[in-house]
Enzyme design. Structure first.
Site, short mmCIF file in Angstrom:
data_model
loop_
_atom_site.label_atom_id
_atom_site.label_comp_id
_atom_site.label_asym_id
_atom_site.label_seq_id
_atom_site.Cartn_x
_atom_site.Cartn_y
_atom_site.Cartn_z
N ASN A 76 0.82 -1.21 0.00
CA ASN A 76 0.00 0.00 0.00
C ASN A 76 0.86 1.27 0.00
O ASN A 76 2.03 1.24 -0.37
CB ASN A 76 -1.00 -0.01 1.16
CG ASN A 76 -2.36 0.55 0.74
OD1 ASN A 76 -2.46 1.65 0.23
ND2 ASN A 76 -3.41 -0.23 0.95
N ARG A 77 0.30 2.39 0.45
CA ARG A 77 0.92 3.70 0.26
C ARG A 77 1.76 4.14 1.45
O ARG A 77 1.38 3.91 2.60
CB ARG A 77 -0.18 4.73 -0.02
CG ARG A 77 -0.91 4.49 -1.34
CD ARG A 77 -2.26 5.20 -1.39
NE ARG A 77 -2.92 5.00 -2.68
CZ ARG A 77 -3.68 3.93 -2.96
NH1 ARG A 77 -3.87 2.99 -2.06
NH2 ARG A 77 -4.24 3.82 -4.15
N HIS A 102 3.27 0.22 -2.76
CA HIS A 102 3.75 -1.16 -2.76
C HIS A 102 5.28 -1.25 -2.82
O HIS A 102 5.86 -2.12 -3.47
CB HIS A 102 3.13 -1.96 -3.89
CG HIS A 102 1.63 -2.11 -3.79
ND1 HIS A 102 0.98 -2.21 -2.59
CD2 HIS A 102 0.66 -2.17 -4.75
CE1 HIS A 102 -0.33 -2.35 -2.80
NE2 HIS A 102 -0.54 -2.31 -4.10
N HIS A 171 -1.94 -10.08 -3.73
CA HIS A 171 -2.65 -9.07 -4.53
C HIS A 171 -3.35 -9.70 -5.73
O HIS A 171 -3.20 -9.22 -6.87
CB HIS A 171 -1.67 -8.00 -5.00
CG HIS A 171 -2.30 -6.67 -5.28
ND1 HIS A 171 -3.29 -6.51 -6.23
CD2 HIS A 171 -2.09 -5.44 -4.75
CE1 HIS A 171 -3.65 -5.24 -6.28
NE2 HIS A 171 -2.94 -4.56 -5.39
N SER A 172 -4.16 -10.73 -5.51
CA SER A 172 -4.96 -11.28 -6.59
C SER A 172 -6.24 -10.48 -6.77
O SER A 172 -6.80 -9.93 -5.82
CB SER A 172 -5.32 -12.74 -6.30
OG SER A 172 -4.19 -13.57 -6.41
N TYR A 173 -6.71 -10.43 -8.02
CA TYR A 173 -8.01 -9.87 -8.35
C TYR A 173 -8.94 -11.04 -8.63
O TYR A 173 -8.67 -11.88 -9.49
CB TYR A 173 -7.94 -8.98 -9.58
CG TYR A 173 -7.19 -7.69 -9.42
CD1 TYR A 173 -7.86 -6.47 -9.28
CD2 TYR A 173 -5.80 -7.66 -9.44
CE1 TYR A 173 -7.18 -5.28 -9.15
CE2 TYR A 173 -5.10 -6.47 -9.31
CZ TYR A 173 -5.80 -5.29 -9.17
OH TYR A 173 -5.10 -4.11 -9.05
N ASP A 230 -11.68 1.65 -2.74
CA ASP A 230 -10.22 1.50 -2.62
C ASP A 230 -9.90 1.96 -1.21
O ASP A 230 -9.43 3.08 -0.98
CB ASP A 230 -9.48 2.33 -3.67
CG ASP A 230 -8.00 1.94 -3.76
OD1 ASP A 230 -7.57 1.08 -2.97
OD2 ASP A 230 -7.29 2.50 -4.61
N GLN A 269 -7.63 -4.31 2.64
CA GLN A 269 -7.78 -3.34 1.56
C GLN A 269 -8.69 -3.95 0.50
O GLN A 269 -8.43 -5.04 -0.01
CB GLN A 269 -6.43 -2.99 0.94
CG GLN A 269 -6.48 -1.89 -0.10
CD GLN A 269 -6.56 -0.49 0.51
OE1 GLN A 269 -6.25 -0.33 1.70
NE2 GLN A 269 -6.94 0.49 -0.28
N GLU A 296 -7.14 -7.65 -0.02
CA GLU A 296 -5.75 -7.72 0.41
C GLU A 296 -5.63 -7.52 1.93
O GLU A 296 -5.57 -6.38 2.40
CB GLU A 296 -4.93 -6.63 -0.29
CG GLU A 296 -5.12 -6.53 -1.78
CD GLU A 296 -4.72 -5.17 -2.31
OE1 GLU A 296 -3.55 -4.77 -2.11
OE2 GLU A 296 -5.58 -4.49 -2.89
#
Length: 336
Positions: A76-77, A102, A171-173, A230, A269, A296
Protein backbone atom coordinates in the site's frame (compact mmCIF):
# COMPACT_ATOMS: atom_id res chain seq x y z
CA UNK A 1 7.90 -27.48 -11.73
CA UNK A 2 9.04 -26.33 -15.17
CA UNK A 3 11.13 -23.46 -16.51
CA UNK A 4 8.94 -21.18 -18.65
CA UNK A 5 11.31 -18.31 -19.39
CA UNK A 6 13.89 -15.93 -18.04
CA UNK A 7 13.22 -12.84 -15.96
CA UNK A 8 14.72 -9.47 -16.97
CA UNK A 9 17.57 -10.15 -14.52
CA UNK A 10 18.43 -13.39 -16.34
CA UNK A 11 17.12 -15.76 -13.68
CA UNK A 12 14.96 -18.72 -14.68
CA UNK A 13 11.22 -18.32 -14.15
CA UNK A 14 9.54 -21.48 -12.91
CA UNK A 15 5.90 -22.41 -13.21
CA UNK A 16 4.57 -24.64 -10.44
CA UNK A 17 1.19 -26.35 -10.41
CA UNK A 18 -0.38 -27.51 -7.14
CA UNK A 19 -2.98 -30.18 -7.83
CA UNK A 20 -4.28 -32.27 -4.91
CA UNK A 21 -6.37 -35.40 -5.64
CA UNK A 22 -9.55 -33.30 -5.41
CA UNK A 23 -10.59 -29.71 -5.00
CA UNK A 24 -8.71 -26.60 -6.12
CA UNK A 25 -5.87 -26.38 -8.63
CA UNK A 26 -3.39 -23.49 -8.43
CA UNK A 27 -0.60 -22.43 -10.79
CA UNK A 28 2.19 -20.10 -9.65
CA UNK A 29 5.14 -18.33 -11.23
CA UNK A 30 8.39 -17.81 -9.33
CA UNK A 31 8.53 -14.27 -10.76
CA UNK A 32 6.76 -12.19 -8.13
CA UNK A 33 5.62 -15.40 -6.38
CA UNK A 34 2.63 -14.82 -8.66
CA UNK A 35 -0.64 -16.74 -8.59
CA UNK A 36 -1.33 -17.18 -12.30
CA UNK A 37 -4.39 -19.46 -12.18
CA UNK A 38 -6.76 -20.70 -9.49
CA UNK A 39 -9.33 -23.24 -10.68
CA UNK A 40 -12.35 -23.79 -8.43
CA UNK A 41 -14.59 -26.83 -9.09
CA UNK A 42 -18.33 -26.32 -9.42
CA UNK A 43 -21.34 -28.63 -9.14
CA UNK A 44 -22.78 -27.23 -12.38
CA UNK A 45 -20.12 -26.61 -15.00
CA UNK A 46 -16.37 -26.97 -15.45
CA UNK A 47 -13.86 -25.57 -12.94
CA UNK A 48 -13.65 -21.79 -13.05
CA UNK A 49 -10.40 -19.81 -13.04
CA UNK A 50 -11.31 -17.09 -10.52
CA UNK A 51 -8.23 -14.81 -10.69
CA UNK A 52 -7.20 -12.25 -13.30
CA UNK A 53 -3.83 -12.53 -15.00
CA UNK A 54 -1.98 -13.41 -18.18
CA UNK A 55 -1.39 -16.61 -20.15
CA UNK A 56 2.22 -15.81 -21.05
CA UNK A 57 4.71 -15.52 -18.16
CA UNK A 58 6.70 -12.77 -19.89
CA UNK A 59 3.65 -10.48 -19.84
CA UNK A 60 4.15 -10.17 -16.08
CA UNK A 61 7.53 -8.52 -16.74
CA UNK A 62 5.78 -5.46 -18.16
CA UNK A 63 3.48 -2.99 -16.43
CA UNK A 64 0.36 -4.46 -14.83
CA UNK A 65 -1.72 -3.82 -11.70
CA UNK A 66 0.04 -6.39 -9.47
CA UNK A 67 -1.98 -9.34 -10.80
CA UNK A 68 -1.56 -12.23 -8.34
CA UNK A 69 1.68 -10.85 -6.92
CA UNK A 70 3.43 -10.97 -3.58
CA UNK A 71 3.62 -7.36 -2.38
CA UNK A 72 6.38 -6.03 -0.11
CA UNK A 73 8.40 -4.96 1.68
CA UNK A 74 5.55 -2.61 2.52
CA UNK A 75 2.17 -2.98 0.87
CA UNK A 76 0.00 0.00 0.00
CA UNK A 77 0.92 3.70 0.26
CA UNK A 78 3.67 5.52 2.13
CA UNK A 79 3.06 9.27 2.12
CA UNK A 80 5.61 11.53 0.39
CA UNK A 81 7.75 8.42 -0.26
CA UNK A 82 9.65 8.64 3.03
CA UNK A 83 9.44 7.50 6.62
CA UNK A 84 11.28 7.89 9.90
CA UNK A 85 12.61 5.00 11.92
CA UNK A 86 14.72 5.23 15.08
CA UNK A 87 15.59 8.86 14.38
CA UNK A 88 16.58 8.39 10.74
CA UNK A 89 14.65 9.52 7.65
CA UNK A 90 14.53 7.02 4.79
CA UNK A 91 13.59 8.29 1.30
CA UNK A 92 12.12 5.60 -0.95
CA UNK A 93 11.04 5.68 -4.62
CA UNK A 94 8.18 7.91 -5.75
CA UNK A 95 5.93 5.85 -8.02
CA UNK A 96 2.37 6.98 -7.28
CA UNK A 97 1.83 10.72 -7.58
CA UNK A 98 3.99 12.18 -4.79
CA UNK A 99 3.92 8.92 -2.86
CA UNK A 100 5.23 5.37 -2.72
CA UNK A 101 2.96 2.47 -3.61
CA UNK A 102 3.75 -1.16 -2.76
CA UNK A 103 7.40 -0.22 -2.00
CA UNK A 104 8.26 1.11 -5.44
CA UNK A 105 8.93 -0.05 -9.01
CA UNK A 106 11.21 -2.93 -7.96
CA UNK A 107 9.26 -4.44 -5.07
CA UNK A 108 8.75 -8.08 -4.15
CA UNK A 109 6.36 -8.39 -7.11
CA UNK A 110 9.35 -7.84 -9.45
CA UNK A 111 11.70 -10.35 -7.83
CA UNK A 112 12.39 -13.95 -8.87
CA UNK A 113 11.68 -16.10 -5.84
CA UNK A 114 13.31 -19.47 -5.11
CA UNK A 115 10.67 -22.24 -5.31
CA UNK A 116 10.52 -25.59 -3.50
CA UNK A 117 7.52 -27.90 -3.87
CA UNK A 118 6.19 -31.39 -3.19
CA UNK A 119 3.18 -30.99 -5.49
CA UNK A 120 0.69 -29.98 -2.83
CA UNK A 121 2.68 -27.41 -0.87
CA UNK A 122 5.02 -24.74 -2.16
CA UNK A 123 7.66 -22.55 -0.52
CA UNK A 124 8.98 -19.35 -2.08
CA UNK A 125 12.04 -17.61 -0.60
CA UNK A 126 13.51 -14.22 -1.41
CA UNK A 127 16.41 -12.32 0.17
CA UNK A 128 16.02 -8.54 -0.18
CA UNK A 129 19.41 -6.81 0.13
CA UNK A 130 20.24 -4.10 2.65
CA UNK A 131 19.17 -0.74 1.25
CA UNK A 132 17.11 -2.11 -1.61
CA UNK A 133 14.79 0.70 -2.77
CA UNK A 134 15.98 2.69 0.25
CA UNK A 135 14.74 0.30 2.94
CA UNK A 136 17.13 -0.61 5.77
CA UNK A 137 18.14 -4.15 6.64
CA UNK A 138 18.59 -7.35 4.69
CA UNK A 139 15.22 -9.09 4.74
CA UNK A 140 14.64 -12.79 4.21
CA UNK A 141 11.02 -13.39 3.20
CA UNK A 142 9.42 -16.83 3.04
CA UNK A 143 6.00 -17.61 1.61
CA UNK A 144 4.56 -21.03 2.45
CA UNK A 145 1.60 -22.02 0.27
CA UNK A 146 -0.74 -24.89 1.10
CA UNK A 147 -3.56 -25.99 -1.16
CA UNK A 148 -6.49 -27.60 0.61
CA UNK A 149 -9.60 -29.09 -0.99
CA UNK A 150 -11.51 -25.82 -0.58
CA UNK A 151 -8.85 -23.25 0.35
CA UNK A 152 -5.60 -21.59 -0.65
CA UNK A 153 -3.50 -20.80 2.41
CA UNK A 154 -0.56 -18.39 2.58
CA UNK A 155 1.77 -18.31 5.59
CA UNK A 156 4.10 -15.32 5.27
CA UNK A 157 7.33 -14.99 7.25
CA UNK A 158 10.13 -12.41 7.33
CA UNK A 159 13.29 -11.71 9.33
CA UNK A 160 15.72 -8.80 9.11
CA UNK A 161 19.28 -7.82 9.99
CA UNK A 162 18.29 -4.23 10.91
CA UNK A 163 15.00 -2.59 11.92
CA UNK A 164 12.75 -2.10 8.89
CA UNK A 165 9.02 -1.76 8.17
CA UNK A 166 7.30 -4.91 6.91
CA UNK A 167 3.74 -5.22 5.59
CA UNK A 168 3.32 -8.21 3.29
CA UNK A 169 0.18 -9.17 1.41
CA UNK A 170 -1.19 -11.02 -1.60
CA UNK A 171 -2.65 -9.07 -4.53
CA UNK A 172 -4.96 -11.28 -6.59
CA UNK A 173 -8.01 -9.87 -8.35
CA UNK A 174 -11.01 -12.18 -8.06
CA UNK A 175 -13.98 -12.65 -10.35
CA UNK A 176 -16.27 -15.51 -9.31
CA UNK A 177 -18.69 -15.10 -12.21
CA UNK A 178 -18.01 -16.61 -15.60
CA UNK A 179 -21.04 -14.87 -17.11
CA UNK A 180 -20.08 -11.25 -16.47
CA UNK A 181 -17.18 -9.10 -17.55
CA UNK A 182 -17.19 -7.23 -14.24
CA UNK A 183 -17.83 -7.77 -10.55
CA UNK A 184 -20.98 -5.63 -10.32
CA UNK A 185 -23.15 -8.71 -9.72
CA UNK A 186 -20.99 -9.87 -6.81
CA UNK A 187 -22.19 -9.55 -3.23
CA UNK A 188 -19.67 -8.42 -0.62
CA UNK A 189 -19.61 -8.58 3.16
CA UNK A 190 -16.79 -7.07 5.23
CA UNK A 191 -16.91 -7.44 9.00
CA UNK A 192 -15.55 -4.03 9.93
CA UNK A 193 -16.96 -1.17 11.97
CA UNK A 194 -14.40 1.34 10.65
CA UNK A 195 -12.15 2.21 7.75
CA UNK A 196 -8.95 4.23 7.84
CA UNK A 197 -10.00 7.71 6.75
CA UNK A 198 -8.05 9.04 3.74
CA UNK A 199 -7.48 12.32 1.97
CA UNK A 200 -8.10 13.00 -1.72
CA UNK A 201 -4.91 11.08 -2.63
CA UNK A 202 -5.95 8.02 -0.59
CA UNK A 203 -3.35 8.73 2.10
CA UNK A 204 -4.68 7.92 5.60
CA UNK A 205 -5.22 10.90 7.88
CA UNK A 206 -4.50 8.83 10.99
CA UNK A 207 -8.16 8.72 11.98
CA UNK A 208 -10.61 5.84 11.91
CA UNK A 209 -13.96 6.54 10.28
CA UNK A 210 -17.13 4.59 11.18
CA UNK A 211 -18.82 2.92 8.24
CA UNK A 212 -22.32 3.76 9.55
CA UNK A 213 -24.45 5.54 6.95
CA UNK A 214 -21.69 5.45 4.32
CA UNK A 215 -21.00 3.51 1.11
CA UNK A 216 -18.38 1.60 3.10
CA UNK A 217 -20.94 -0.23 5.24
CA UNK A 218 -20.73 -3.85 4.11
CA UNK A 219 -21.35 -5.41 7.51
CA UNK A 220 -24.40 -7.00 5.91
CA UNK A 221 -23.74 -8.56 2.51
CA UNK A 222 -24.94 -6.42 -0.38
CA UNK A 223 -24.54 -6.25 -4.14
CA UNK A 224 -21.55 -4.23 -5.25
CA UNK A 225 -23.28 -2.65 -8.22
CA UNK A 226 -21.21 0.36 -9.25
CA UNK A 227 -19.89 1.14 -5.76
CA UNK A 228 -16.23 2.13 -6.06
CA UNK A 229 -13.92 0.98 -3.27
CA UNK A 230 -10.22 1.50 -2.62
CA UNK A 231 -10.21 1.49 1.15
CA UNK A 232 -8.65 -0.23 4.14
CA UNK A 233 -11.29 -1.80 6.38
CA UNK A 234 -10.28 -2.21 10.05
CA UNK A 235 -11.20 -5.85 10.65
CA UNK A 236 -9.35 -6.57 13.91
CA UNK A 237 -8.37 -4.59 16.97
CA UNK A 238 -4.94 -4.74 18.66
CA UNK A 239 -6.20 -7.27 21.21
CA UNK A 240 -7.18 -9.78 18.49
CA UNK A 241 -4.49 -9.14 15.90
CA UNK A 242 -2.99 -12.63 16.31
CA UNK A 243 -6.34 -14.37 15.86
CA UNK A 244 -7.25 -16.07 12.59
CA UNK A 245 -10.65 -14.58 11.73
CA UNK A 246 -13.03 -14.67 8.80
CA UNK A 247 -13.19 -10.99 7.83
CA UNK A 248 -14.95 -10.89 4.45
CA UNK A 249 -17.09 -12.87 2.07
CA UNK A 250 -17.62 -12.51 -1.66
CA UNK A 251 -20.44 -14.24 -3.55
CA UNK A 252 -21.44 -14.47 -7.22
CA UNK A 253 -25.07 -15.49 -7.85
CA UNK A 254 -24.37 -16.40 -11.49
CA UNK A 255 -22.06 -19.25 -10.50
CA UNK A 256 -23.17 -19.76 -6.87
CA UNK A 257 -19.53 -19.53 -5.82
CA UNK A 258 -18.52 -17.95 -2.55
CA UNK A 259 -15.14 -16.84 -1.22
CA UNK A 260 -14.34 -16.27 2.46
CA UNK A 261 -11.20 -14.36 3.46
CA UNK A 262 -9.56 -15.41 6.72
CA UNK A 263 -6.48 -13.70 8.15
CA UNK A 264 -4.42 -12.79 11.20
CA UNK A 265 -3.76 -9.31 9.77
CA UNK A 266 -5.68 -6.33 11.21
CA UNK A 267 -7.04 -4.79 8.01
CA UNK A 268 -8.40 -5.57 4.57
CA UNK A 269 -7.78 -3.34 1.56
CA UNK A 270 -10.72 -3.71 -0.82
CA UNK A 271 -10.17 -2.42 -4.37
CA UNK A 272 -12.88 -2.80 -6.98
CA UNK A 273 -10.49 -2.36 -9.90
CA UNK A 274 -11.88 0.94 -11.14
CA UNK A 275 -8.48 1.94 -12.53
CA UNK A 276 -7.62 -1.22 -14.46
CA UNK A 277 -8.11 0.43 -17.84
CA UNK A 278 -8.00 -1.99 -20.78
CA UNK A 279 -5.76 -5.06 -20.60
CA UNK A 280 -5.57 -8.26 -22.63
CA UNK A 281 -5.92 -11.06 -20.10
CA UNK A 282 -6.12 -14.82 -20.12
CA UNK A 283 -7.84 -16.81 -22.86
CA UNK A 284 -8.19 -13.70 -25.02
CA UNK A 285 -10.40 -11.95 -22.50
CA UNK A 286 -10.20 -8.16 -22.39
CA UNK A 287 -10.11 -6.81 -18.85
CA UNK A 288 -11.65 -3.41 -18.30
CA UNK A 289 -12.43 -1.44 -15.16
CA UNK A 290 -14.08 -3.58 -12.47
CA UNK A 291 -13.04 -6.87 -14.12
CA UNK A 292 -11.99 -8.11 -10.68
CA UNK A 293 -11.88 -7.20 -7.01
CA UNK A 294 -8.73 -7.27 -4.87
CA UNK A 295 -9.11 -8.39 -1.25
CA UNK A 296 -5.75 -7.72 0.41
CA UNK A 297 -5.31 -8.42 4.14
CA UNK A 298 -2.62 -6.10 5.50
CA UNK A 299 -1.66 -3.47 8.04
CA UNK A 300 -3.07 0.04 7.48
CA UNK A 301 -1.55 2.11 4.65
CA UNK A 302 1.13 4.61 5.65
CA UNK A 303 1.64 2.90 9.01
CA UNK A 304 5.32 3.99 9.25
CA UNK A 305 4.19 7.63 9.33
CA UNK A 306 1.18 7.26 11.62
CA UNK A 307 2.05 6.74 15.32
CA UNK A 308 -1.60 5.88 16.06
CA UNK A 309 -1.52 2.92 13.68
CA UNK A 310 0.00 -0.48 14.54
CA UNK A 311 3.80 -0.51 14.57
CA UNK A 312 4.98 -2.51 11.55
CA UNK A 313 8.68 -2.29 12.42
CA UNK A 314 10.41 -5.67 12.23
CA UNK A 315 13.54 -5.88 14.35
CA UNK A 316 16.45 -8.35 14.39
CA UNK A 317 15.61 -11.51 16.31
CA UNK A 318 11.87 -11.15 15.62
CA UNK A 319 9.80 -12.94 13.00
CA UNK A 320 7.01 -11.39 10.96
CA UNK A 321 4.47 -14.23 10.76
CA UNK A 322 1.01 -13.73 9.25
CA UNK A 323 -1.59 -15.90 7.54
CA UNK A 324 -4.07 -15.33 4.72
CA UNK A 325 -6.59 -17.97 3.65
CA UNK A 326 -8.96 -17.76 0.68
CA UNK A 327 -11.69 -20.37 1.19
CA UNK A 328 -14.28 -21.24 -1.45
CA UNK A 329 -17.85 -22.48 -1.01
CA UNK A 330 -20.85 -23.24 -3.21
CA UNK A 331 -23.13 -21.12 -1.04
CA UNK A 332 -26.45 -21.26 -2.94
CA UNK A 333 -27.52 -18.09 -1.17
CA UNK A 334 -29.48 -16.42 -3.95
CA UNK A 335 -30.12 -12.70 -4.18
CA UNK A 336 -29.93 -10.44 -1.13
Amino acid sequence: MIVVGQAPNGKDVHQITLRPPSGLTARFLSYGATLQNLYVPRANGPPLDVVLGFDRPETYFGPHPFFGAMVGRVANRIAKAKFQLDGHTYPIPINHGQHNLHSGPDGFDRQTWLPETDGRTLRFTHVSPEGHQGFPGEVTAVLDITLEDDALRYDMHATTTHPTPINLTRHSYFNLSSESGNINDHHLQVLAENITETDSELIPTGRYMPVDNTNFDFRTARRLGTTQLDANFVTQGPDTVKTLLAVAQLYAPATELGLTVETTLPGLQVYTGDGLGVLKGKAGRIYTNRAGIALEPQYPPNSPNQPGFPDITLRPGKNFKKTIIYRFQPLNRGET
